[in-house]
Design an enzyme around this catalytic site. Sequence first.
Site, PDB file in Angstrom:
ATOM      1  N   SER A 189       0.910  -1.249  -0.003  1.00  0.00           N
ATOM      2  CA  SER A 189      -0.028  -0.174  -0.060  1.00  0.00           C
ATOM      3  C   SER A 189       0.929   1.319   0.210  1.00  0.00           C
ATOM      4  CB  SER A 189      -0.676   0.043   1.087  1.00  0.00           C
ATOM      5  OG  SER A 189      -1.533   1.187   1.356  1.00  0.00           O
ATOM      6  N   TYR A 202      -1.819  -0.952  10.552  1.00  0.00           N
ATOM      7  CA  TYR A 202      -2.099  -1.248   9.197  1.00  0.00           C
ATOM      8  C   TYR A 202      -0.893  -0.791   8.339  1.00  0.00           C
ATOM      9  CZ  TYR A 202      -4.075  -1.226   4.558  1.00  0.00           C
ATOM     10  OH  TYR A 202      -4.466  -1.492   3.063  1.00  0.00           O
TER      11      TYR A 202
END
Length: 296
Positions: A189, A202
């Site tokens: 990401s 995350y």
Amino acid sequence: MADMYTPQDPTTQFPRPPFPPQQQDGPGDIHKMDPAPDHGEKTYIGKGRLPERKALITGADSGIGRAVAIAYAREGADVALSYLAEEQKQAEEVADLVRAEGRTAVLLPGDLQQESTNAEVVEKAVAELGGLDILVINAGTMPTVDSIDDFETKTLDHVVKANIYPLFWLTKAASPHLKPGASIITTSSVQGFNPSPSLAEYATSKAGIANWTRAMSQQLIERGIRVNGVAPGPIWTPLQPAFVPNEKIEEFGSQTPMGRAGQPVELAPAFVFLASQESSYVVGETIAVTGGMPVH
Ligand code: NAD
Ligand code: MG
């Protein structure tokens, strides 16, 4: 659904914010999203890049994994779909789309936080597809925690179990079956490189995925297996209304230089490229598909 092949201005090719406020319980349902996300159902055209290849994709019921499954089938691959049991209906829709291309679809529900599930998913995929050439490790979870004062061990345990352990568990189980020419693809990401304050757990896991991709690529290239990753920017998938508050949903994608969110279908070509022989000299790379947000 926008035409994805006619040259056009990409800034207006897909919906721009504001998005209507909306929230869901995880893992989320694409059919409750407004606007409807584009996974390439009506637009992705295969060009024979993955002839007779056999692929296992995790998180394949919705979002990026769904778009990758549709693209892989249209490129000539048979596809095994891993997802959570409560996503059965969405997974069956993907299986129908795969079979509509004349390809085999295998449905593999199960929670990848359990080590045994990872081995079972790989073994069933190998048995029912008759081998394995492509492993897409894409499933992920994204709890938001605004303050370190609210940090809980169980949140980090959950994120690491869902986002990191399956890299090792799935790859260990799959590697005896992968022949030279096989490909493993991870989903990192932009958060792994340029984190938001409320996504520390995350973002740490996503940085780990990019790092694992480099490490494992160096181990496995000796066997002729390439490992690479994709780093998406903000993409319109159920992960967002399931984990991100409404005030951020309304402006979702506006932080990118392009000024809009990405659609799942816009990720599919990067996953096809990395799975295909076209990317034969690309190893340990994480490709940004971010609407211009820098990574690396
Ligand atoms: P998504 O919710 O459609 O897909 C995530 C999938 O992960 C779920 O469908 C579910 O099947 C699977 N999953 C979650 N926990 C699991 C578990 N314990 N066991 C088995 N499967 C599990 O959302 P998405 O955005 O398509 O997410 C795919 C990947 O893309 C994730 O790794 C996510 O972190 C990453 N990503 C998404 C964005 C974005 O903006 N949507 C941005 C960067 C990276
Ligand atoms: Mg899902």
